[in-house]
Scaffold this motif. Structure first.
Motif, mmCIF file in Angstrom:
data_model
loop_
_atom_site.group_PDB
_atom_site.id
_atom_site.type_symbol
_atom_site.label_atom_id
_atom_site.label_comp_id
_atom_site.label_asym_id
_atom_site.label_seq_id
_atom_site.Cartn_x
_atom_site.Cartn_y
_atom_site.Cartn_z
ATOM 1 N N SER A 1 0.835 -1.205 0.000
ATOM 2 C CA SER A 1 0.000 0.000 0.000
ATOM 3 C C SER A 1 0.869 1.255 0.000
ATOM 4 C CB SER A 1 -0.922 0.021 1.221
ATOM 5 O OG SER A 1 -1.768 -1.100 1.196
ATOM 6 N N LYS B 1 2.019 1.845 -3.345
ATOM 7 C CA LYS B 1 0.956 2.444 -4.167
ATOM 8 C C LYS B 1 0.878 3.951 -3.938
ATOM 9 C CE LYS B 1 -2.745 2.821 -6.721
ATOM 10 N NZ LYS B 1 -2.584 2.818 -8.188
ATOM 11 N N VAL B 2 0.971 4.359 -2.668
ATOM 12 C CA VAL B 2 0.935 5.786 -2.354
ATOM 13 C C VAL B 2 2.082 6.500 -3.081
ATOM 14 C CG1 VAL B 2 1.109 7.526 -0.520
ATOM 15 C CG2 VAL B 2 -0.139 5.387 -0.088
ATOM 16 N N GLU C 1 1.541 6.455 -7.031
ATOM 17 C CA GLU C 1 0.492 7.412 -7.417
ATOM 18 C C GLU C 1 1.018 8.844 -7.390
ATOM 19 O OE1 GLU C 1 -2.672 8.213 -8.185
ATOM 20 O OE2 GLU C 1 -3.239 6.173 -8.686
ATOM 21 N N THR C 2 1.667 9.190 -6.275
ATOM 22 C CA THR C 2 2.100 10.576 -6.118
ATOM 23 C C THR C 2 3.320 10.871 -6.990
ATOM 24 O OG1 THR C 2 3.192 9.871 -4.077
ATOM 25 C CG2 THR C 2 1.077 10.971 -3.848
ATOM 26 N N THR D 1 1.874 11.841 -10.192
ATOM 27 C CA THR D 1 1.366 13.203 -10.075
ATOM 28 C C THR D 1 2.515 14.207 -10.168
ATOM 29 O OG1 THR D 1 -0.416 12.389 -8.691
ATOM 30 C CG2 THR D 1 0.019 14.747 -8.599
ATOM 31 N N ALA E 1 -9.636 4.426 -11.780
ATOM 32 C CA ALA E 1 -8.517 5.372 -11.722
ATOM 33 C C ALA E 1 -8.796 6.483 -10.707
ATOM 34 C CB ALA E 1 -8.263 5.974 -13.104
ATOM 35 N N SER F 1 -8.343 5.142 -7.236
ATOM 36 C CA SER F 1 -6.911 4.974 -7.049
ATOM 37 C C SER F 1 -6.249 6.306 -6.676
ATOM 38 C CB SER F 1 -6.336 4.480 -8.370
ATOM 39 O OG SER F 1 -5.311 3.584 -8.172
ATOM 40 N N ALA F 2 -6.646 7.355 -7.397
ATOM 41 C CA ALA F 2 -6.027 8.672 -7.183
ATOM 42 C C ALA F 2 -6.442 9.279 -5.841
ATOM 43 C CB ALA F 2 -6.376 9.614 -8.339
ATOM 44 N N VAL G 1 -5.245 7.377 -1.988
ATOM 45 C CA VAL G 1 -3.949 7.533 -1.319
ATOM 46 C C VAL G 1 -3.844 8.871 -0.575
ATOM 47 C CG1 VAL G 1 -2.829 6.094 -3.066
ATOM 48 C CG2 VAL G 1 -2.773 8.578 -3.307
#
Lengths: 291, 370
Positions: free
Chosen positions: A216, A219-220, A223-224, A227, B302, B305-306, B309
């Motif tokens: 997890s 994943k954080v 994802e970031t 971004t 998606a 998912s975004a 977190v």
């Protein structure tokens, strides 16, 4: 406040095409089997015109925005196919002389940690080196000393450093960081699949909270990190800081991927180390870019 | 940016410049709790009067009918202006979107405008002494009576309860139905006999949250939110808001004030500017993460998912920031960091602990075995 986070059509199309192309070249093959081979010939990339995706339309390019190139680089990073695609793509974005070259192009990035000042990704395979962006000067790639730490990058060290503009340096930082985030996505997917499959104590290891929470956290970070590269593409004033953060986060993901795979993660044949090596060298390259 | 957004942004900046209370900007950390509450309540009312409340809520209920994008934009500007966080955050961020998603027309017209205008303040009656992370274990019992329900039970960690007019109350309505199908969401009036509120003293010394004892309180039939037995699913709608984009933007606004203190003064003093700059990068990523989520609203996987977190990401960052502030031993902001450091210990516990959040990311987003 700033421009849109939505890519243009060329970005979406090119990223899909690159993903397909890599899948056809190495899909289903363990990375350890191709990282040191030549699974994808330059001619395939060139025939599709993919090296010109970021070049101006007037010169036959795809006129992709930097945000589009982030998508492309992420797709490319998923497999770390050892081919001089991204260096050529970027050189041809900035330089007319590079666009006129036959064959792949690369450049030499400053790196004070070597005995020679220039660090050249794909220095062993790309015949042309962008010597200066401003003067639009291409030279034959000097024969350098192979730097084998990351086999998927085929790097050398040479006696020159390319003169990149601050603008080019910023764009390259974003694209390499995006490539690293592609690596991170792939490593996360591999780790999740492994944690579902691998059983210990009669249970899949992914059902243990200790392992689940590691995944997890990956994943954080993944994802970031994505971004961060999107942000970096849009706001030129924040390129280096956001790219640096995305690279660090991607390396964190890679380290945890090794941990989740346990003993297998530490083996040469499992191949996670190729990604680990790839990301660490991308980080070094980005640190040498002009600001 | 689109021309309409540019116009929106310049209008918002001008309004913020005229309206953010100076006393808040300059003396925030030395104000007593009552004054903090007063300033925060006034801020809700000022936002409403200025037309800045409920940006993404429908116009017919007093909102502006804009999108999450404008929430993010306004949040960014409010953060730069060091605006306070309105006291009505439970109503605004949790009750309002849940009423829109799951409420009746009567409930929407009865409550939404009063939430946005800062006329009625809400609290959230979810946690109980034996139902924390295991929320489905709530025991507060709502019995059917003529015209509605009679409720008895105990809630805990209820933020803003002391000043709340209304409560989003999760109760058990069926003692025989299986887990997850035995709960019902009620809109409870806090100003009635049978409700006793005991403030809990927090590690920071303040008392923003409380225990709520409910003894035979009444909730009318029309104040049931969703069907009887659907309480768990309504609670999930609430929790998605509590862990989602609008909440993250509101936290961003608060955290931006802290990062500006670090970069402008405290981190410099401690010779830790590069670290503080990395915090700033991560903080800006909170906002960009929400912006990225907006572009994925059409793709549920998606989008989840975004947004999934966000809570872990901002809450853990905030703790690191306040620790640096404390460590800086800044003579000017010492009181602020003492309080902020202790207060921020709660961020990884409330609204779903980091442990629960990581289970959710693992189970629902990554699809790991339970």
């Amino acid at each position: 406040m700033s421009a849109t986070l939505v890519p243009t059509e060329i970005g979406v199309t090119a990223a899909e095409a690159i993903r397909d192309l890599c899948a056809r070249a190495v899909g289903g093959t363990p990375v350890a089997e191709y990282a040191e081979a030549e699974p994808l010939a330059w001619e395939v990339l060139e025939a599709g015109g993919w090296d010109l995706v970021g070049a101006p339309e007037a010169d036959g390019g795809g006129d992709a925005t930097l945000l589009d190139l982030v998508l492309v680089a992420r797709a490319w990073g998923e497999t770390i196919v050892p081919a001089p695609f991204l260096t050529s793509l970027m050189a041809k974005r900035w330089s007319v002389a590079a666009r006129d070259c036959e064959g792949p192009v690369t450049f030499a990035v400053a790196d004070p940690s070597w005995s020679q000042p220039g660090h050249v990704p794909f220095g062993t395979v790309a015949p042309h080196l962008l010597r200066s962006v401003e003067r639009d000067e291409i030279v034959p790639t000097p024969v350098g000393k192979p730097e084998p730490f990351a086999p998927s990058l085929r790097a050398t060290t040479v006696g020159v450093v390319s003169e990149l503009t601050a603008q080019a340096g910023g764009e390259l930082a974003v694209v390499w960081a995006a490539e690293a985030t592609g690596c991170a996505e792939r490593l996360l997917a591999m780790s999740v699949a492994y944690a579902k499959e691998r059983h210990q104590f009669d249970r899949p290891i992914g059902s243990f909270q200790a392992v689940k929470h590691t995944l997890s956290s990956m994943k954080v970070l993944a994802e970031t990190a994505e971004t961060a590269v999107l942000w970096a593409a849009i706001e030129s004033g924040h390129r280096h800081r956001a790219a640096a953060w995305a690279l660090d986060a991607s390396l964190d993901v890679a380290e945890r991927a090794v941990q989740v795979h346990g003993g297998m993660g530490f083996t040469w044949e499992m191949g996670l180390h190729f990604y680990l090596r790839h990301i660490t060298v991308l980080r070094q390259l980005v640190r040498g870019l002009p600001r | 940016m689109e021309p309409e957004q540019l116009a929106f942004a310049s209008e918002a900046s001008a309004w913020l410049a005229d309206n953010v209370p100076r006393r808040w900007v300059e003396r925030r950390s030395s104000l007593v709790e009552e004054e903090v509450v007063q300033i925060r309540m006034d801020w809700d009312r000022r936002l409403y009067a200025g037309g800045w409340a409920g940006l993404s809520l429908p116009v017919e209920y007093g909102g502006r009918g804009l999108g999450l994008a404008e929430e993010v934009l306004f949040g960014e500007l409010a953060a730069r202006a060091h605006a306070p966080d309105g006291y009505g955050r439970i109503g605004r961020i949790l009750t309002a979107p849940t009423l829109i998603a799951r409420g009746t027309d009567w409930q929407r017209s009865r409550y939404l405008q009063k939430i946005l205008s800062g006329t009625e303040f809400w609290c959230q009656g979810f946690s109980e002494p034996s139902a924390g992370s295991d929320l489905a274990a709530v025991k507060a019992l709502a019995r059917r009576v003529e015209g509605g329900y009679r409720v008895t039970g105990q809630k805990i960690w209820t933020s803003f309860a002391f000043h709340a007019d209304k409560c989003l109350f999760l109760a058990r309505t069926d003692e025989t139905a299986p887990r997850y199908r035995n709960l019902t969401m009620l809109l409870m009036d806090m100003r009635q006999p049978g409700i006793e509120i005991r403030p809990i003293r927090q590690i920071s010394g303040g008392s923003e949250f409380a225990e709520v004892f409910v003894d035979d309180a009444f909730v009318a039939e029309e104040d049931r939110l969703g069907a009887e037995g659907e309480g768990w699913s309504v609670a999930m709608t609430v929790l998605n808001s509590e862990r989602g984009g609008v909440e993250a933007v509101s936290r961003y606004v608060e955290m931006r004030t802290d990062i500006d203190l670090l970069l402008g003064c405290c981190a410099k003093l401690a010779d830790r500017i590069p670290e503080a700059e990395e915090f700033e990068t991560r903080l800006e990523l909170v906002r960009w993460q929400v912006r990225k989520a907006i572009t994925r609203e059409g793709d549920e996987r998606a989008f989840t998912s975004a947004t999934g977190v966000l809570k872990v990401f901002w809450s853990e960052l905030w703790q690191e920031m306040t620790r640096m502030g404390l460590d800086s031993m800044c003579p000017v902001h010492r009181d602020h960091w003492n309080l902020a450091y202790l207060d921020s210990r709660a961020t990884t516990i409330y609204a779903g602990s980091s442990e629960v959040q990581r289970n959710i990311i693992g189970d629902r987003i990554l699809g790991l075995p339970r």
